[in-house]
Design a protein around this motif. Structure first.
Motif, PDB file in Angstrom:
ATOM      1  N   GLN A  12      11.289  -5.766  -0.145  1.00  0.00           N
ATOM      2  CA  GLN A  12      12.047  -4.598   0.467  1.00  0.00           C
ATOM      3  C   GLN A  12      12.991  -3.711  -0.443  1.00  0.00           C
ATOM      4  OE1 GLN A  12      13.426  -7.391   3.334  1.00  0.00           O
ATOM      5  NE2 GLN A  12      13.925  -5.712   4.715  1.00  0.00           N
ATOM      6  N   TYR A  13      12.967  -2.560  -0.159  1.00  0.00           N
ATOM      7  CA  TYR A  13      13.924  -1.710  -0.885  1.00  0.00           C
ATOM      8  C   TYR A  13      14.821  -1.235   0.017  1.00  0.00           C
ATOM      9  CZ  TYR A  13      10.399  -1.183  -4.785  1.00  0.00           C
ATOM     10  OH  TYR A  13       9.658  -1.450  -5.725  1.00  0.00           O
ATOM     11  N   GLY A  14      16.010  -1.937   0.275  1.00  0.00           N
ATOM     12  CA  GLY A  14      16.891  -1.584   1.228  1.00  0.00           C
ATOM     13  C   GLY A  14      16.247  -1.703   2.688  1.00  0.00           C
ATOM     14  N   GLN A  15      16.340  -0.814   3.369  1.00  0.00           N
ATOM     15  CA  GLN A  15      15.616  -0.828   4.730  1.00  0.00           C
ATOM     16  C   GLN A  15      14.047  -0.812   4.613  1.00  0.00           C
ATOM     17  OE1 GLN A  15      17.411  -1.738   7.467  1.00  0.00           O
ATOM     18  NE2 GLN A  15      19.316  -1.619   6.110  1.00  0.00           N
ATOM     19  N   LEU A  16      13.473  -0.158   3.552  1.00  0.00           N
ATOM     20  CA  LEU A  16      12.320   0.287   3.680  1.00  0.00           C
ATOM     21  C   LEU A  16      11.501  -1.112   3.108  1.00  0.00           C
ATOM     22  CD1 LEU A  16      10.135   2.812   3.281  1.00  0.00           C
ATOM     23  CD2 LEU A  16      10.007   1.692   0.942  1.00  0.00           C
ATOM     24  N   VAL A  17      10.419  -1.627   4.003  1.00  0.00           N
ATOM     25  CA  VAL A  17       9.576  -2.671   3.437  1.00  0.00           C
ATOM     26  C   VAL A  17       8.479  -2.084   2.939  1.00  0.00           C
ATOM     27  CG1 VAL A  17       8.417  -4.688   4.348  1.00  0.00           C
ATOM     28  CG2 VAL A  17      10.508  -3.853   5.547  1.00  0.00           C
ATOM     29  N   ALA A  18       8.280  -2.389   1.429  1.00  0.00           N
ATOM     30  CA  ALA A  18       7.226  -1.788   0.870  1.00  0.00           C
ATOM     31  C   ALA A  18       6.104  -2.589   0.780  1.00  0.00           C
ATOM     32  CB  ALA A  18       7.705  -1.653  -0.717  1.00  0.00           C
ATOM     33  N   VAL A  19       6.210  -3.980   0.705  1.00  0.00           N
ATOM     34  CA  VAL A  19       5.252  -4.962   0.944  1.00  0.00           C
ATOM     35  C   VAL A  19       5.560  -5.788   1.835  1.00  0.00           C
ATOM     36  CG1 VAL A  19       3.510  -6.791  -0.249  1.00  0.00           C
ATOM     37  CG2 VAL A  19       4.218  -4.606  -1.317  1.00  0.00           C
ATOM     38  N   PRO A  37      -3.751   4.141   1.069  1.00  0.00           N
ATOM     39  CA  PRO A  37      -3.310   5.652   0.867  1.00  0.00           C
ATOM     40  C   PRO A  37      -1.948   5.608  -0.069  1.00  0.00           C
ATOM     41  CG  PRO A  37      -2.687   4.753   3.014  1.00  0.00           C
ATOM     42  CD  PRO A  37      -3.575   3.803   2.351  1.00  0.00           C
ATOM     43  N   ASN A  38      -1.588   6.613  -0.389  1.00  0.00           N
ATOM     44  CA  ASN A  38      -0.178   6.784  -1.088  1.00  0.00           C
ATOM     45  C   ASN A  38       0.992   6.203  -0.501  1.00  0.00           C
ATOM     46  OD1 ASN A  38      -1.245  10.123  -1.994  1.00  0.00           O
ATOM     47  ND2 ASN A  38      -1.036   8.347  -3.408  1.00  0.00           N
ATOM     48  N   GLY A  39       1.622   5.400  -1.279  1.00  0.00           N
ATOM     49  CA  GLY A  39       2.790   4.934  -0.748  1.00  0.00           C
ATOM     50  C   GLY A  39       2.406   3.632   0.176  1.00  0.00           C
ATOM     51  N   ALA A  40       1.352   3.043   0.023  1.00  0.00           N
ATOM     52  CA  ALA A  40       0.806   1.886   0.820  1.00  0.00           C
ATOM     53  C   ALA A  40       1.619   0.421   0.105  1.00  0.00           C
ATOM     54  CB  ALA A  40      -0.715   1.695   0.670  1.00  0.00           C
ATOM     55  N   GLY A  41       1.789   0.568  -1.013  1.00  0.00           N
ATOM     56  CA  GLY A  41       2.421  -0.534  -1.724  1.00  0.00           C
ATOM     57  C   GLY A  41       1.379  -1.447  -2.589  1.00  0.00           C
ATOM     58  N   LYS A  42       0.524  -0.642  -3.107  1.00  0.00           N
ATOM     59  CA  LYS A  42      -0.249  -1.059  -4.054  1.00  0.00           C
ATOM     60  C   LYS A  42       0.480  -1.499  -5.330  1.00  0.00           C
ATOM     61  CE  LYS A  42      -3.023   2.425  -4.208  1.00  0.00           C
ATOM     62  NZ  LYS A  42      -2.394   3.353  -3.005  1.00  0.00           N
ATOM     63  N   THR A  43       1.059  -0.395  -5.903  1.00  0.00           N
ATOM     64  CA  THR A  43       1.548  -0.434  -7.072  1.00  0.00           C
ATOM     65  C   THR A  43       2.966  -1.502  -7.062  1.00  0.00           C
ATOM     66  OG1 THR A  43       1.525   1.623  -7.649  1.00  0.00           O
ATOM     67  CG2 THR A  43       3.251   0.648  -8.875  1.00  0.00           C
ATOM     68  N   THR A  44       3.527  -1.800  -5.885  1.00  0.00           N
ATOM     69  CA  THR A  44       4.579  -2.768  -5.606  1.00  0.00           C
ATOM     70  C   THR A  44       3.977  -4.003  -5.865  1.00  0.00           C
ATOM     71  OG1 THR A  44       5.905  -1.045  -4.219  1.00  0.00           O
ATOM     72  CG2 THR A  44       6.493  -3.414  -4.159  1.00  0.00           C
ATOM     73  N   THR A  45       2.841  -4.426  -5.220  1.00  0.00           N
ATOM     74  CA  THR A  45       2.259  -5.566  -5.151  1.00  0.00           C
ATOM     75  C   THR A  45       1.902  -5.986  -6.602  1.00  0.00           C
ATOM     76  OG1 THR A  45       1.369  -4.934  -3.171  1.00  0.00           O
ATOM     77  CG2 THR A  45       0.332  -6.918  -4.171  1.00  0.00           C
ATOM     78  N   PRO A  82      -0.343  -0.237 -16.171  1.00  0.00           N
ATOM     79  CA  PRO A  82       0.481   0.547 -15.183  1.00  0.00           C
ATOM     80  C   PRO A  82      -0.259   2.196 -14.655  1.00  0.00           C
ATOM     81  CG  PRO A  82       1.475   0.617 -17.196  1.00  0.00           C
ATOM     82  CD  PRO A  82       0.244  -0.063 -17.639  1.00  0.00           C
ATOM     83  N   ASP A  83       0.311   2.348 -13.599  1.00  0.00           N
ATOM     84  CA  ASP A  83      -0.592   3.704 -13.194  1.00  0.00           C
ATOM     85  C   ASP A  83       0.019   4.870 -13.859  1.00  0.00           C
ATOM     86  OD1 ASP A  83       2.098   3.166 -12.174  1.00  0.00           O
ATOM     87  OD2 ASP A  83       1.744   4.103 -10.106  1.00  0.00           O
ATOM     88  N   PHE A  84       1.277   4.646 -14.138  1.00  0.00           N
ATOM     89  CA  PHE A  84       1.813   5.465 -15.199  1.00  0.00           C
ATOM     90  C   PHE A  84       2.176   4.898 -16.671  1.00  0.00           C
ATOM     91  CE2 PHE A  84       2.422   7.761 -11.141  1.00  0.00           C
ATOM     92  CZ  PHE A  84       1.939   8.894 -11.340  1.00  0.00           C
ATOM     93  N   ASP A 159      -3.871  -0.499 -12.503  1.00  0.00           N
ATOM     94  CA  ASP A 159      -3.302   0.288 -11.334  1.00  0.00           C
ATOM     95  C   ASP A 159      -3.804   1.580 -11.537  1.00  0.00           C
ATOM     96  OD1 ASP A 159      -2.047   0.855  -9.212  1.00  0.00           O
ATOM     97  OD2 ASP A 159       0.007   0.338 -10.072  1.00  0.00           O
ATOM     98  N   GLU A 160      -4.859   2.024 -10.714  1.00  0.00           N
ATOM     99  CA  GLU A 160      -5.592   3.070 -10.825  1.00  0.00           C
ATOM    100  C   GLU A 160      -6.009   3.848 -12.092  1.00  0.00           C
ATOM    101  OE1 GLU A 160      -3.787   5.909  -8.317  1.00  0.00           O
ATOM    102  OE2 GLU A 160      -2.731   4.690  -6.938  1.00  0.00           O
ATOM    103  N   PRO A 161      -6.785   2.782 -12.769  1.00  0.00           N
ATOM    104  CA  PRO A 161      -7.166   3.269 -14.011  1.00  0.00           C
ATOM    105  C   PRO A 161      -7.998   4.273 -14.405  1.00  0.00           C
ATOM    106  CG  PRO A 161      -8.484   1.346 -13.181  1.00  0.00           C
ATOM    107  CD  PRO A 161      -7.615   1.725 -12.223  1.00  0.00           C
ATOM    108  N   SER A 191      -6.945   1.635  -6.237  1.00  0.00           N
ATOM    109  CA  SER A 191      -7.496   2.798  -6.013  1.00  0.00           C
ATOM    110  C   SER A 191      -7.462   3.523  -4.748  1.00  0.00           C
ATOM    111  CB  SER A 191      -8.971   2.831  -6.578  1.00  0.00           C
ATOM    112  OG  SER A 191      -9.468   4.069  -6.511  1.00  0.00           O
ATOM    113  N   HIS A 192      -7.190   4.887  -4.656  1.00  0.00           N
ATOM    114  CA  HIS A 192      -7.416   5.443  -3.218  1.00  0.00           C
ATOM    115  C   HIS A 192      -8.988   6.135  -3.388  1.00  0.00           C
ATOM    116  CE1 HIS A 192      -4.924   8.233  -5.428  1.00  0.00           C
ATOM    117  NE2 HIS A 192      -3.800   7.479  -5.099  1.00  0.00           N
ATOM    118  N   ILE A 193      -9.679   6.069  -4.509  1.00  0.00           N
ATOM    119  CA  ILE A 193     -10.931   6.747  -4.477  1.00  0.00           C
ATOM    120  C   ILE A 193     -11.904   5.709  -4.411  1.00  0.00           C
ATOM    121  CG2 ILE A 193     -12.352   8.074  -6.069  1.00  0.00           C
ATOM    122  CD1 ILE A 193      -9.951   8.822  -7.783  1.00  0.00           C
TER     123      ILE A 193
END
Ligand SMILES: Nc1ncnc2c1ncn2[C@@H]1O[C@H](COP(=O)(O)OP(=O)(O)OP(=O)(O)O)[C@@H](O)[C@H]1O
Ligand SMILES: [Mg+2]
Lengths: 311, 470
Positions: A12-19, A37-45, A82-84, A159-161, A191-193
């Protein structure tokens, strides 16, 4: 025992449940496509698995080591891309790799050979003496992958290589991944591709808004979801009548769309019995020109599953 | 065996530093300044005909040179480390580094060594000039070595300070601001008063600052041993704190950071007490003691006030729960400060009677810190960015003190000085009663700001709720 396992993993990030309550299993030798999709929580996981982020609750283990309690042990097993990421200025390609090799305690006598090996594997040998910051994006990505392979990790978290690469470089990365698969590594690749993952992954997991929607063998998921096929129907005159007929069959048919005069309908009835649809059309004397079942691909699965979550 | 000692981070960052053009520019500028200073002072001394012999001239020129060198090293060293870790964060190279089996301390240590290597290079680059002066004759070799040892000690201390700041901060700009901010305000020098004293002595010092006057009972080597020991210990503690901040989430290591901070606090106390050794047990003693203790608290607890996360609960009992220490919440600071005060009071009991500070001094310290914390609490709720809150807090503290001190100077009225005491422990207290007055004042001010914070916060929440129901 699964080599990567998560139990009710939550961030959780504050109120937001990322995963949210993620239960994931990856067996040794699996190539898992982690899709969302974007913001799904892949990177967080992935960052939680890589010990870079502490879960709010739940546990994750890699080869039996808890990522929170034994991060050192986990770090030896995993290779994380990492993705970036950035690279150091004023450093040459081989020096960059030499730095990480020595950080991973590779004995000095073996380093030279190791660096040559990973450079050859990632097809960067000719760039050995170039400055890292002068490499193109795709080459940096390959360099990062080379760095990830230095300590011969058992599990790769990528992460999204392939993000931001041209089609050719993508194919090359894919070839590389196949090679790694043949070397017996366990790989989690996000990936989202989607279509890209189809021929290298044996399993997929789809995540949206932090929730795991579906996971398992690609084939099994296809079968599970191909309770619904897409039917493509062409008719001689205006499609209106045909659409009405199809819509009246709502038990078996869902979502009728007309695109460029072609009718697309999702068939969810009993498998192998979509001839009934043709019968129904024939009954109303619809002039059917062609009737075909489209093969389902990963993109379809993805769209269908994630759409379900939005509705 | 040698390979085990190898530190990849050291090699990597030195390689980067030595390859960049900036480094050489910096070295050349440094040498130019040194050369200019020597040439200009030579010209002046010769034209003024102050020195009939070259030996006297050489000694003066040498002093000028070494002081300039010391000054330049002090300016440049923090810059070497203040961005060491923030740059990695900004360039996104840090995650990859953290995932290697290198320990967090090894990372910090490597960066530190690489900065120190450059300091040594700077010192060595100045030697041709020094050699020239030696050739003129009349320079005491031991005195010269002493000064170079001091330059290195200052370098060690400042490098570790910059590194700690860069581990704490999220961006390079902020880290540089905080490093030089602390450096410019004389806080940092006072912070490790023991070293400051050694420095003061080596450079002739002010009359009041001369160590020999303050410490008749210590021989030169004891002073040195103390200075070096205190510096190295402080450096080690700071590097440990920096390493602790490299955890993915700095709050994970809150308890350890606070433990280390407590140790640094004890060290400062020791330094402060040693500073007072031999002086009469007058109020001057307490005053000096107070200033240093409070400074210590400010420098190290204030960042922690602001880096904590506000707890949601507002019940007092939650604030005092030991678990809050572990997660580094804002509310846990009074508890932490109370522990520090306790440590100080216990340490106090081991001192000889004339050096013991009065209970009043501790009450004053406690009340003052309560007030500073309460102000920080106010800002951390009002300004929701922790660094903004930190700047607002430090800004307020300095601003008030500055304004009132200036007014006092301008109008020559003691009352203004008293008002400066609202935010800074000013050195104007002649009577113990002066301390006593401030204890209730600080308590009340602190209560007021906590109360108003909670009031405003509750009002804000109500507004938010109304907004969401509409
Ligand atoms: N440090 C953070 N602070 C607050 N929220 C965050 C933070 N990092 C991520 N999030 C939020 O968590 C959610 C998941 O983010 P995440 O980066 O895991 O998505 P993703 O699946 O990797 O997306 P993408 O495909 O864009 O890379 C997002 O809604 C994001 O806004
Ligand atoms: Mg991502």
């Amino acid at each position: 025992m699964a080599i990567v396992e998560t139990h009710h993993l939550t961030k959780q990030y504050g109120q937001l449940v990322a995963v949210n309550n993620l239960n994931l299993r990856i067996e040794e030798g699996d190539i898992l496509g982690f899709i969302g999709p974007n913001g799904a929580g892949k990177t967080t996981t992935i960052r939680m698995l890589a010990t870079l982020l502490e879960p709010t609750s739940g546990t994750a283990t890699i080869a039996g080591h808890d990522v929170v309690k034994e991060p050192e042990a986990v770090r030896r097993i995993i290779g994380y891309m990492p993705d970036f990421f950035g690279v150091y200025d004023d450093v040459k390609v081989w020096e960059y790799l030499d730095f990480f090799a020595s950080a991973y305690r590779v004995p000095r006598s073996e380093r030279q050979q190791l660096i040559e090996d990973v450079l050859a594997l990632t097809d960067l040998s000719h760039k050995r003496d170039d400055y890292v910051e002068a490499l193109s994006r795709g080459m940096k990505q390959r360099l990062c992958l080379a760095k990830t392979l230095l300590h011969n990790p058992q599990v790769l978290l990528l992460d999204e290589p392939a993000a931001g690469l041209d089609p050719r470089a993508r194919i090359e990365i894919k070839e590389l991944l196949k090679e790694l698969r043949n070397m017996g590594k366990t790989i989690l690749i996000s990936s989202h591709i989607l279509p890209e993952l189809a021929d290298i992954c044996n399993k997929i997991a789809i995540i949206e808004r932090g929730e795991l929607l579906i996971s398992g063998e690609i084939g099994a998921i296809m079968r599970q979801l191909t309770g619904s096929h897409v039917l493509e129907i062409r008719v001689a005159d205006e499609p209106d009548t045909a659409v009405q007929v199809l819509q009246s069959q709502l038990g078996d048919i869902r979502e009728v769309r007309v695109e460029d005069g072609v009718i697309r309908a999702h068939y969810v009835g009993p498998p192998g019995e979509h001839y009934r649809v043709v019968w129904a059309l024939a009954e109303k004397r619809v002039k059917v020109l062609s009737f075909a079942e489209q093969p389902t691909n990963l993109e379809d699965i993805f769209m269908r599953v994630t759409q379900g979550a939005v509705q | 065996m040698l390979e085990r000692l190898e530190n990849p981070v050291f090699r990597q960052s030195s390689r980067q530093r030595m390859r960049g053009g900036k480094t050489y520019g910096c070295l050349i500028a440094y040498l130019l300044v040194l050369g200019l200073v020597v040439v200009i002072s030579y010209e002046q001394f010769v034209s003024a005909r102050v020195f009939p012999t070259t030996t006297g001239l050489a000694q003066v020129l040498f002093d000028t040179l070494v002081t300039t060198q010391w000054f330049l090293v002090a300016i440049i060293t923090p810059a070497l480390t203040a961005t060491a870790i923030t740059m990695e964060r900004e360039q996104r190279t840090f995650d990859l580094l953290l995932l290697t089996p290198l320990s967090r301390f090894a990372i910090v240590w490597g960066k530190f060594l690489s900065a120190m290597a450059f300091v040594v290079v700077m010192v060595v680059c100045g030697t041709p000039l020094v050699a020239l002066l030696f050739w003129m004759g009349g320079i005491d070799l031991w005195a010269a070595l002493e000064r170079y040892a001091l330059i290195l000690l200052s370098g060690v201390l400042l490098a570790s300070f910059g590194l700690t700041m860069s581990a704490i901060c999220s961006t390079s700009t902020l880290s540089i601001l905080l490093t030089y901010g602390a450096f410019v305000s004389n806080y940092f020098v006072i912070l490790l008063a023991g070293v400051a004293m050694v420095v003061a002595r080596a450079f002739g010092g002010g009359a009041g600052l001369s160590l020999t006057a303050l410490l008749p009972s210590w021989s030169a080597w004891q002073v040195w041993a103390f200075g070096i020991g205190a510096t190295l210990l402080a450096t080690w503690l700071q590097l440990q704190i920096a390493a602790n901040y490299l955890l993915p989430d700095p709050r994970q290591g809150a308890w350890k950071t606070r433990l280390l901070t407590g140790a640094l606090f004890l060290l400062a106390l020791t330094a402060a007490v040693s500073l007072g050794r031999g002086a009469a047990a007058s109020t001057a003693n307490i005053r000096q003691y107070m200033v240093i203790v409070c400074t210590m608290f400010l420098v190290w607890t204030v960042p922690m006030l602001a880096t904590g996360v506000p707890l949601q609960g507002r019940r007092w009992i939650e604030w005092l729960h030991p678990r809050s220490l572990q997660v580094g919440s804002v509310q846990s600071v009074p508890l932490f400060v109370a522990l520090l005060l306790l440590m100080g009071i216990v340490a106090d009991q081991f001192l000889p009677a004339p050096l013991r500070s009065s209970p009043l001094a501790w009450a004053y310290a406690a009340a003052y810190l309560w007030w500073v914390w309460a102000l920080g609490y106010f800002y951390s709720f009002r300004i929701r960015n922790r660094w903004g809150a930190l700047f607002a807090l430090i800004g307020t503290l300095y601003f008030f003190a500055q304004v009132f001190a200036n007014l006092a100077n301008a109008f020559d009225r003691r009352v203004w000085f008293y008002l400066a005491g609202v935010t800074a422990p000013v050195e104007l207290f002649d009577q113990p009663s002066d301390f006593a007055v401030w204890v209730p004042v600080y308590l009340i001010l602190g209560l007021l700001s906590v109360w108003s914070t909670n009031l405003l916060e509750r009002r804000r929440e109500r507004r938010l709720q109304q907004g969401s129901t509409r």
